[in-house]
Scaffold this active site. Structure first.
Site, PDB file in Angstrom:
ATOM      1  N   ALA A  35      -6.342 -23.410 -71.050  1.00 24.36           N
ATOM      2  CA  ALA A  35      -7.485 -24.312 -70.906  1.00 24.36           C
ATOM      3  C   ALA A  35      -7.026 -25.706 -70.484  1.00 24.36           C
ATOM      4  O   ALA A  35      -5.961 -26.160 -70.901  1.00 24.36           O
ATOM      5  CB  ALA A  35      -8.241 -24.405 -72.224  1.00 24.36           C
ATOM      6  N   ASP A  36      -7.820 -26.376 -69.641  1.00 28.24           N
ATOM      7  CA  ASP A  36      -7.573 -27.795 -69.392  1.00 28.24           C
ATOM      8  C   ASP A  36      -8.548 -28.608 -70.246  1.00 28.24           C
ATOM      9  O   ASP A  36      -9.331 -28.040 -71.016  1.00 28.24           O
ATOM     10  CB  ASP A  36      -7.677 -28.140 -67.894  1.00 28.24           C
ATOM     11  CG  ASP A  36      -9.079 -27.925 -67.334  1.00 28.24           C
ATOM     12  OD1 ASP A  36     -10.046 -27.832 -68.121  1.00 28.24           O
ATOM     13  OD2 ASP A  36      -9.207 -27.858 -66.097  1.00 28.24           O
ATOM     14  N   SER A  37      -8.468 -29.937 -70.131  1.00 33.37           N
ATOM     15  CA  SER A  37      -9.256 -30.773 -71.045  1.00 33.37           C
ATOM     16  C   SER A  37     -10.766 -30.541 -70.879  1.00 33.37           C
ATOM     17  O   SER A  37     -11.516 -30.551 -71.849  1.00 33.37           O
ATOM     18  CB  SER A  37      -8.923 -32.245 -70.837  1.00 33.37           C
ATOM     19  OG  SER A  37      -9.155 -32.605 -69.500  1.00 33.37           O
ATOM     20  N   ASP A  39     -12.137 -27.730 -69.898  1.00 37.91           N
ATOM     21  CA  ASP A  39     -12.426 -26.421 -70.500  1.00 37.91           C
ATOM     22  C   ASP A  39     -12.688 -26.558 -71.997  1.00 37.91           C
ATOM     23  O   ASP A  39     -13.594 -25.921 -72.537  1.00 37.91           O
ATOM     24  CB  ASP A  39     -11.240 -25.461 -70.300  1.00 37.91           C
ATOM     25  CG  ASP A  39     -11.102 -24.992 -68.864  1.00 37.91           C
ATOM     26  OD1 ASP A  39     -12.125 -24.775 -68.209  1.00 37.91           O
ATOM     27  OD2 ASP A  39      -9.951 -24.831 -68.406  1.00 37.91           O
TER      28      ASP A  39
END
Lengths: 78, 244
Positions: A35-37, A39
């Protein structure tokens, strides 16, 4: 698996596009599930909708693994 | 061209905003325009009556009103898919004479409102994996203009906001852009003294003031699917007055 655990894992797998089999209790959203921020923000939004609640930002920041999400839901909602 | 889109245009009772609202509606979008007063909102409703659009009263400086207006739109029409941040004011004066109130009013209405409105529409756009945020800035934010430090700062701030938000939400299919009008013939610019207008016109290679329709056409383009790969950009519409 408890009902809440199942629902949390389903949302995590949908939001992060991960196989449900890969979503383990100890999985970290960022380190294990990619996940990125943004997400993680969306994930919290999805949890809020699923469990019909508002998760304050300072609490949301602490939810970084599947287990922490399950714990938060168990502790705060009924 | 914009069938199925739900467009929200702030400051839509006159000038550039009114033209944007009517052009978006003409292209098939369901348009909601806002004005600060009830009479302004009524005016918008009348202007958009033929196309099923609606005017609503909204003070963009009031977070509670922003929330209730967006809820009303969602209930009646659905979630906003195109946001046009157009509402703006001027409090022109030389910096030597500028009061805190002049500065604060312009920054709040022209810049803080963009933050507030954009944040308010972002959640449904993220879920939809599409959306358009179009901020109406100004040539003045890029070239500067004596007597408009507050206005120019707010408009330049919009451009930085636009690029940053574009970077944040590009992966979700949402584009964020500015349109920077040059000298457009509106109530706002008609307030300028005649000699100032003449001086400004000398700087426009196209040798005419812009028409509100010139801006509306640019908004329609950025709102359309043709512009889906354009984001974080400022589109200058100024007759060559300033070439970035």
């Amino acid at each position: 698996m408890s009902d809440i655990e199942q629902r949390v894992k389903k949302i995590v797998s949908e939001q992060l596009g991960a196989n449900e089999a890969d979503v383990k209790n100890e999985s970290s959203f960022v380190d294990d599930l990619g996940a990125d921020s943004l997400d993680t923000v969306e994930l919290v939004m999805a949890l809020e909708e699923e469990f019909d609640c508002e998760i304050p930002d300072e609490e949301a920041e602490k939810i970084t693994t599947v287990q922490q999400a399950i714990d938060y839901v168990n502790a705060n909602l009924k | 061209m914009l069938e199925g889109q739900i467009a929200l245009v702030t400051g839509a009772s006159r000038g550039i905003g009114a033209a944007i609202a009517s052009e978006l509606a003409k292209q098939g979008a369901k348009v909601i325009g806002t004005a600060t007063t009830d009479s302004g909102a009524e005016q918008i409703s009348q202007a958009l009556a033929g196309v099923g659009g609606l005017g609503l009263a909204l003070d963009v400086n009031d977070p509670a009103q922003v929330e209730s207006v967006l809820k009303a739109i969602a209930d009646q029409f659905g979630e906003v898919s195109v946001l046009v941040n157009n509402a703006g004011i001027t409090r022109d004066t030389l910096l030597m004479r500028m009061k805190d109130a002049d500065w604060d009013a312009v920054i709040s209405t022209n810049l803080t409102s963009v933050y507030r409105m954009s944040q308010a529409v972002l959640r449904p756009m993220m879920k939809a994996r599409s959306g358009r945020i179009i901020n109406i800035s100004s040539v003045v934010g890029h070239m500067g203009n004596a007597g408009q430090t507050n206005y120019a700062a707010a408009k330049a701030g919009m451009a930085g906001f636009t690029r940053s938000l574009a970077a944040e939400v590009g992966s979700r299919g949402i584009t964020v852009n500015c349109i920077a009008p040059g000298f457009i013939d509106t109530d706002m610019t008609r307030e300028l003294p005649e000699n100032v207008r003449e001086e400004l016109l000398k700087r426009v290679p196209m040798n005419r003031f812009g028409d509100v329709g010139d801006i509306a056409a640019a908004v329609v383009f950025l709102a359309s699917s043709s512009a889906s790969y354009i984001t974080g950009e400022t589109l200058h519409v100024n007759g060559g007055m300033y070439m970035a």
